[in-house]
Scaffold this active site. Structure first.
Site, mmCIF file in Angstrom:
data_model
loop_
_atom_site.group_PDB
_atom_site.id
_atom_site.type_symbol
_atom_site.label_atom_id
_atom_site.label_comp_id
_atom_site.label_asym_id
_atom_site.label_seq_id
_atom_site.Cartn_x
_atom_site.Cartn_y
_atom_site.Cartn_z
ATOM 1 C CE1 TYR A 214 3.608 -3.772 -5.106
ATOM 2 C CE2 TYR A 214 3.892 -1.489 -4.457
ATOM 3 C CZ TYR A 214 3.172 -2.659 -4.415
ATOM 4 O OH TYR A 214 2.022 -2.719 -3.678
ATOM 5 C CD GLU B 295 2.347 -10.590 -6.086
ATOM 6 O OE1 GLU B 295 1.211 -10.232 -5.741
ATOM 7 O OE2 GLU B 295 3.389 -10.182 -5.552
#
Length: 244
Positions: A166, A173
């Site tokens: 994660y 991103e």
């Protein structure tokens, strides 16, 4: 913001929930099994493509081009998960699922595809790798859960690998969006300036900055939600022995 490494777009399934819920009918179950098998296979294709490209090139730079088409296809295919929630064959929130799926689709098309200059960035490989590992585990988890034959190893991986993946995915991103900012500003990409007949303006550059800022409150919430889910599903905490 996407759940980049959790991919937690569905409610906990029968093997992961303390309370049993009525599952989908036989036809819906058959469809969901096929869907999840296809998606598992698709992300495996992406994983194999990354490995083969790396072995051929001897470098991890520019690997995005070797998996661009299947990545776009199978990530966009996740939109069907929103439909599954909307029609009720999957007991999850349409809003939460839509948010998580569309944030990934947005990053795939509106950032990485639209700003070609970022496709060589190492950050793209960072989030693509996180997504790929996550989705192989996630869709495998759903497939075996629907078949009522979930191996503990897959269950454990589903609620453990996110701890590393994660943050890895979110970092990729954010770095990719950040790398896109100067190019978006220079091109005026997707921006609408005044005056125009609609009397409306939109600055895509500013929108991307606000998107990055939104990660600050959302990332901890989603991450610690998965921490709580891990304790619930795997049946143990750091202080107590396994009770499942």
């Amino acid at each position: 913001m996407s759940a980049a490494a959790t991919g937690d777009t569905k409610a906990t399934h029968s093997n992961g929930a303390p309370a049993k819920k009525r599952g989908p009918g036989a036809l819906a179950t058959a469809y969901l099994v096929i869907y999840n098998v296809v998606m598992t296979a698709g992300w495996l294709v992406i994983a194999v493509g990354l490995v083969r490209a790396y072995l051929a090139r001897g470098s991890y730079h520019g690997l995005y081009y070797s998996i661009e088409k299947p990545l776009k296809f199978f990530q966009t295919g996740a939109i069907l998960e929103i439909v599954h929630c909307a029609v009720g064959i999957v007991p999850s929130s349409v809003v939460l699922t839509g948010f998580q799926v569309m944030s990934r689709v947005f990053l795939t098309w509106a950032v990485t595809h639209s700003v070609r200059e970022v496709q060589n960035e190492d950050s793209v490989l960072l989030f693509v790798s996180a997504w790929t590992i996550t989705e192989i585990i996630r869709y495998s988890f759903y497939t075996f859960s629907l078949l009522n034959h979930l191996p503990y190893l897959i269950k454990w991986a589903r609620y453990t690998f996110f701890i590393m993946l994660y943050p890895m995915g979110v970092s990729g991103e954010l770095l990719t969006i950040y790398a896109a900012l100067p190019h978006v500003q220079k091109m005026g990409l997707y921006s609408i300036t005044l005056p125009n007949k609609y009397n409306f303006s939109f600055d895509y550059h500013t929108f991307l900055i606000l998107t990055m800022i939104s990660y600050i409150p959302l990332f901890p919430q989603l991450y610690f939600h998965m921490i709580r889910q891990r304790k619930k599903v795997l049946g143990h905490t750091d202080a107590y022995s396994k009770v499942e």
